[in-house]
Design an enzyme around this catalytic site. Structure first.
Site, PDB file in Angstrom:
ATOM      1  N   LYS A  75       0.944  -1.138  -0.160  1.00 33.40           N
ATOM      2  CA  LYS A  75      -0.052   0.084   0.053  1.00 33.40           C
ATOM      3  C   LYS A  75       0.882   1.285  -0.013  1.00 33.40           C
ATOM      4  CE  LYS A  75      -4.088   1.732   2.693  1.00 33.40           C
ATOM      5  NZ  LYS A  75      -4.805   1.333   3.949  1.00 33.40           N
ATOM      6  N   SER A 150      -9.847   1.382   2.845  1.00 30.63           N
ATOM      7  CA  SER A 150      -8.959   2.156   2.336  1.00 30.63           C
ATOM      8  C   SER A 150      -8.016   1.529   1.754  1.00 30.63           C
ATOM      9  CB  SER A 150      -8.238   3.283   3.175  1.00 30.63           C
ATOM     10  OG  SER A 150      -7.441   2.383   4.044  1.00 30.63           O
ATOM     11  N   SER A 174      -9.842  -1.480   7.064  1.00 30.61           N
ATOM     12  CA  SER A 174      -9.648  -1.221   5.809  1.00 30.61           C
ATOM     13  C   SER A 174      -8.759  -2.213   5.025  1.00 30.61           C
ATOM     14  CB  SER A 174      -8.283   0.154   5.875  1.00 30.61           C
ATOM     15  OG  SER A 174      -8.943   1.216   5.994  1.00 30.61           O
TER      16      SER A 174
END
Lengths: 488, 481
Positions: A75, A150, A174
């Protein structure tokens, strides 16, 4: 035919390192052709990967490296030196990692190859991956729908087979929520199990670096590598992840709260879950009704605590030392105000304002302090549940993946999407989202099933998920989505 | 005219002399090029985390022990949020809710006790340097460990304030907690000053005096502030609660910021650091390894060496000096007695120190500027009778001035003692011949004149004659034996 499963890749390359070059060329080709449609990857680093392959080829005992040659995507909020750590924000445009996060160095020490960075909601704030400077991520099952967030980019990159393992971060769900939306496994370890050193902080007391995989075995392997105590993170646990524990399903008791999901949860999700519960019973698992009343207070508690911590964590992005700076400023105050006003997106600013308010004089006791009290209360309630059951079963999400743009302005809907995931972050316990074998009947969209385990019982939880996976309860694979997974 | 009580509380920020910073692995060092001792944590890079350096806690514990404070077995850290370029994370890590140490005390000379409300651990900020239009940032200091020492408002005069400060300063220096260098900003003090009608239980509005970098100026600032507040009140005006600075040219305080501008620091628990647990074992190990305090050292000098209180206190008051004294004494014992070493140290060595301070134009002297070996040589040679006490002073002065080994000076200058009885007798006989009337007077009972003859001998021999030999021979000659 090759697969993206860790064990097979590791075996293939440790027997024949020369295969790596072609394999990685193929990966980058796939990304190049498919990423424009899904937007899950923000940066790839073929040149660095090439050097890394050369380096790995020199190793004399590749079989001793558990992740030898295994492709990984991180990420965009996890540091790797010279890789983008933009956090999908304008304020960190062009910013590259200045050092390696502990998770990344552990992966690389085990032979892994970090191929690139994944899209995300700005500073990990969001549940749909629509709040990103890079644009929204598209769901692999239906491109018009969201990936979840997310860590949407990481979820989709794993589902599409760009990498065997992708790392996300889970502050309120997330990782588990996008895992559910994309039909893969998402695992949030016990708080402190994986070092946060090098993870750009959102809510420091809630954040955990968390992996996505397509099998429980892969989760287990990667947790052995990253689930280690770290002198650079004072909140890491003192002992390392030991590997999944064997599980006798007939001995397992699982707690459920049907009343909790009787309202506000999509019917098809409830149906799928009930079906899976019946299957579990057939396998000898005991199902018990439990009650955790404080769970209803979790969303408000979560947004108070996470936003408060975020308001402080994001103060360092001030335009002074790095990142976006508004040059036409007459004073330091103006530089701060303009840089931050223009550099941060709407959702991030909303949470900074909320957090600044709840910490301010005269409001601290009513909000932050009260939030911590609820949190402690919840911990006690959940701890009590472990007297009766080994795990708690919950849906991962109350809804199926929604359409891109549909809920962007509906803050309440977005926040409620975290209803079933935030309790694990608030209490620090481990939680896994598993893709149930049957998706939504009408759309075939995947549905996630979530389990909580007691604090520090990561090995037990992964062992349990593995046992259910063995009985074919999980794995909503569709060949068009997972084409790279089995068809390289 | 109404009489007022002065009420003063003092906050001290003192840098810890740990080798590394408090929450990261960078060196805590002064004087390198800007941004040399930095890393991701103390420059606030994304993703970096703090980890507490236990050495800082051990140093801070020394002060807790020396001030007889309560040490919290469990304390915690908080974030103090504010924006400033030298504050790279946007917050300072400090101990707001539960400091590791509270309710200590120190005693003034008058016997009055000043209570210490709390001592807390925190981190220092970097430095902003303004050059023309530009502002430059140096993060070498960022993340250096600090202790903040907050007194109760027990101090009732500027003089007491300075005495309190000096006691704390002495403690941190002697206990090697801090370099305590005020010029380098190792040791900084702010004073909260208020006045109230004599005997009134109600405290007046307080004014905080900040950024004063010497004891002298702080004393002046507090003195000025007390007078200013009395004047304001006598004019029927209220005291504005505010922060004031000190203008050392005008000897005046001036308003910097009023309470209305005060920042809301939005304190909350630092989630990146677990609670600080201080065990009994930790405290005992700090106790064992703790350097000696001045008071304790003075007692040791009195008990073990039988030195007078005056000597013992004076020697013990300066850490480096007392170490020098200890080493010198151990080098020359047992030939030379402690009292002789003490006299030599106080009269001669401290004189040299004073000259050095004057030459360098600073009070900050961190070592005795005269080699220990040389001082030992002088004491031993004197003791052996190789040189006289009077010559010893000259040798020392010359040796210090020329930076030369006293042995060489003694040889080259012919400073060795004249102890040959025949040579001395020759001198004495010449003198008695020259002063026959004084000899007669002496023989008739004017014994005081003995000193006169000794003086004459010393004059002729330029002080080199061994006094003992002179005495013996002089007696014989004068009595005609």
């Amino acid at each position: 035919m090759n697969s993206m499963k860790i064990s097979q890749i590791q075996k293939m390359f440790s027997e024949n390192p020369d295969l790596m070059t072609g394999f990685y060329e193929n990966i980058f080709k796939n990304i190049e052709s498919q990423n424009p449609e899904y937007n899950s990857i923000t940066h790839v680093y073929p040149d660095i990967v090439k050097k890394r392959i050369e380096e790995l080829s020199q190793i004399k005992n590749p079989q001793d490296y558990p992740l030898y040659g295994v492709p990984i995507v991180i990420k965009e909020n996890i540091q790797k030196k010279n890789y983008s750590v933009q956090c999908a924000s304008k304020i960190l445009e062009g910013y590259l990692g200045q050092y390696d996060s502990t998770a990344v160095s552990s992966l690389e020490k085990s032979g892994a190859i970090i191929i690139g960075t994944a899209n995300m909601d700005e500073f990990a704030m969001g549940s749909s991956n629509e709040y990103s400077i890079h644009g929204p991520v598209h769901n692999p099952f239906d491109k018009k729908r969201v990936s979840g967030g997310s860590s949407g980019g990481s979820a989709v990159s794993c589902a599409l087979g760009f990498a065997s393992v992708t790392l996300g971060s889970d502050t309120g769900g997330s990782v588990r929520q996008p895992a559910a939306f994309c039909g893969i496994y998402g695992y949030k370890p016990t708080y402190g199990r994986v070092s946060r050193y090098g993870l750009v902080a959102y809510g420091s007391s809630l954040d955990q670096i968390s992996p996505f995989t397509t099998s429980v075995d892969d989760l287990d392997t990667v947790m052995k590598v990253i689930g280690q105590t770290d002198p650079k993170d004072a909140t890491t646990l003192l002992h390392n992840y030991q590997g999944k524990k064997a599980c006798d399903l007939a001995q397992i008791k699982v707690g459920i709260m049907p009343s909790l999901w009787s309202k506000g949860v999509d019917k098809s999700i409830v149906e799928s879950i009930n079906k899976t519960i019946e299957q579990m019973k057939k396998l000898g698992v005991t199902i018990k009704n439990i009650d955790i009343p404080t769970i209803h207070k979790c969303i408000s508690t979560y947004y108070i605590i996470a936003s408060a911590e975020a308001s402080s964590n994001l103060a360092r992005f001030d335009g002074v030392r790095y990142g976006y700076r508004e040059e036409n400023s007459q004073s330091i105050q103006e530089l701060y105000t303009k840089s931050r006003s223009k550099g941060f997106g709407k959702e991030v600013k909303k949470r900074i304002m909320l957090g600044t308010f709840t910490l301010s004089q005269g409001h601290y006791d009513a909000f932050y302090e009260k939030g911590q009290q609820v949190r402690n209360y919840l911990k006690k309630e959940i701890a009590k549940a472990w007297d009766d059951v080994d795990f708690i079963l919950l849906p991962t999400t109350p809804t199926l993946p929604f359409s891109i743009g549909e809920k962007c302005e509906d803050t309440l809907f977005m926040y409620l999407n975290d209803l079933f995931t935030v309790p694990a972050n608030l209490t620090g316990i481990p939680a896994i989202s598993c893709p149930m074998i049957e998706g939504d009947k009408e759309t075939d969209l995947p549905i996630g099933l979530q389990f909580y385990a007691p604090y520090n019982e990561d090995e037990k939880l992964i062992g349990f998920a593995h046992a259910l996976e063995q009985k074919q309860l999980f794995g909503h694979h569709r060949s068009d989505v997972f084409m790279n997974q089995g068809g390289l | 005219m109404i009489e007022y009580d002065t009420v003063i509380g003092i906050e001290i920020h003192c840098q810890l002399a740990s080798q590394k910073k408090i929450f990261c692995q960078s060196e805590n060092a002064f004087g390198n090029s800007p941004n040399y001792h930095i890393d991701p944590t103390c420059t606030g890079l994304p993703g970096a985390l703090p980890v507490l350096n236990p050495k800082c806690v051990s140093l801070a514990l020394r002060l807790a022990l020396a001030t007889d404070s309560a040490i919290a077995p469990r304390s915690s850290f908080d974030r103090k949020n504010y924006f400033y370029p030298d504050n790279p994370k946007g917050y300072q890590i400090t101990q707001f809710r539960t400091p590791f140490c509270s309710e200590g005390k120190i005693t003034l000379k008058s016997g009055k006790k000043i209570r210490i409300q709390r001592i807390q651990l925190e981190e220092d900020a970097g430095k902003s340097i303004h050059v023309g239009d530009a502002s430059l940032l140096d993060y070498n200091r960022s993340g250096v460990g600090l202790i903040e020492i907050v007194s109760h408002p027990d101090i009732s005069s500027p003089e007491e304030a300075i005495e309190y400060l000096k006691i704390i300063h002495n403690l941190v220096v002697h206990l090697e907690i801090s370099d305590g260098n005020m010029e380098q900003g190792n040791f900084r003090a702010d004073a909260n000053v208020s006045i109230k009608p004599k005997g009134s239980p109600i405290l007046g509005n307080r004014v905080e005096i900040k950024n004063v970098n010497s004891f002298k100026y702080l004393e002046k600032a507090v003195q000025y502030e007390v007078q200013r507040q009395a004047r304001v009140l006598s004019e029927g005006q209220p005291i504005v609660q505010e922060t004031r600075g000190f203008d050392s040219d005008k000897n005046e305080t001036f308003s910097q910021r009023t309470k209305e501008d005060a920042q809301d620091y939005r304190y909350f628990p630092e989630p990146d650091l677990p609670d600080l647990l201080i065990s009994e074992e930790w405290i005992s190990s700090v106790k064992e390894s703790m350097p000696e305090l001045p008071q304790i050292r003075s007692l040791r000098y009195q008990d073990k060496y039988d030195l007078p209180v005056y000597d013992a206190d004076l020697i013990a008051s300066w850490k480096e000096g007392s170490q020098y004294f200890d080493n010198l004494l151990s080098r020359v014992s047992p030939q030379v007695t402690p009292k002789i070493v003490s006299n030599f140290y106080m009269a001669e060595i401290l004189k040299i120190v004073k000259i050095s301070q004057e030459n360098k134009g600073t009070q900050e002297i961190t070592e005795v500027p005269y080699p220990l070996d040389w001082a030992a040589t002088i004491l031993l040679e004197t003791q052996k009778g190789k040189i006289t006490g009077r010559l010893a002073k000259e040798v020392l002065d010359l040796s210090f001035e020329k930076n030369q080994d006293p042995k060489i000076i003694i040889q080259e200058k012919g400073f060795t003692v004249l102890d040959d009885p025949q040579a001395i007798e020759k001198v004495i006989i010449e003198i008695t011949l020259k002063h026959s009337s004084e000899v007669k007077a002496y023989q008739e009972g004017k014994e005081k004149l003995f000193g006169f003859f000794v003086g004459q001998v010393m004059k002729v021999t330029a002080g080199k004659a061994d006094p003992k030999v002179v005495n013996d021979i002089l007696k014989k000659v004068l009595l005609g034996k």
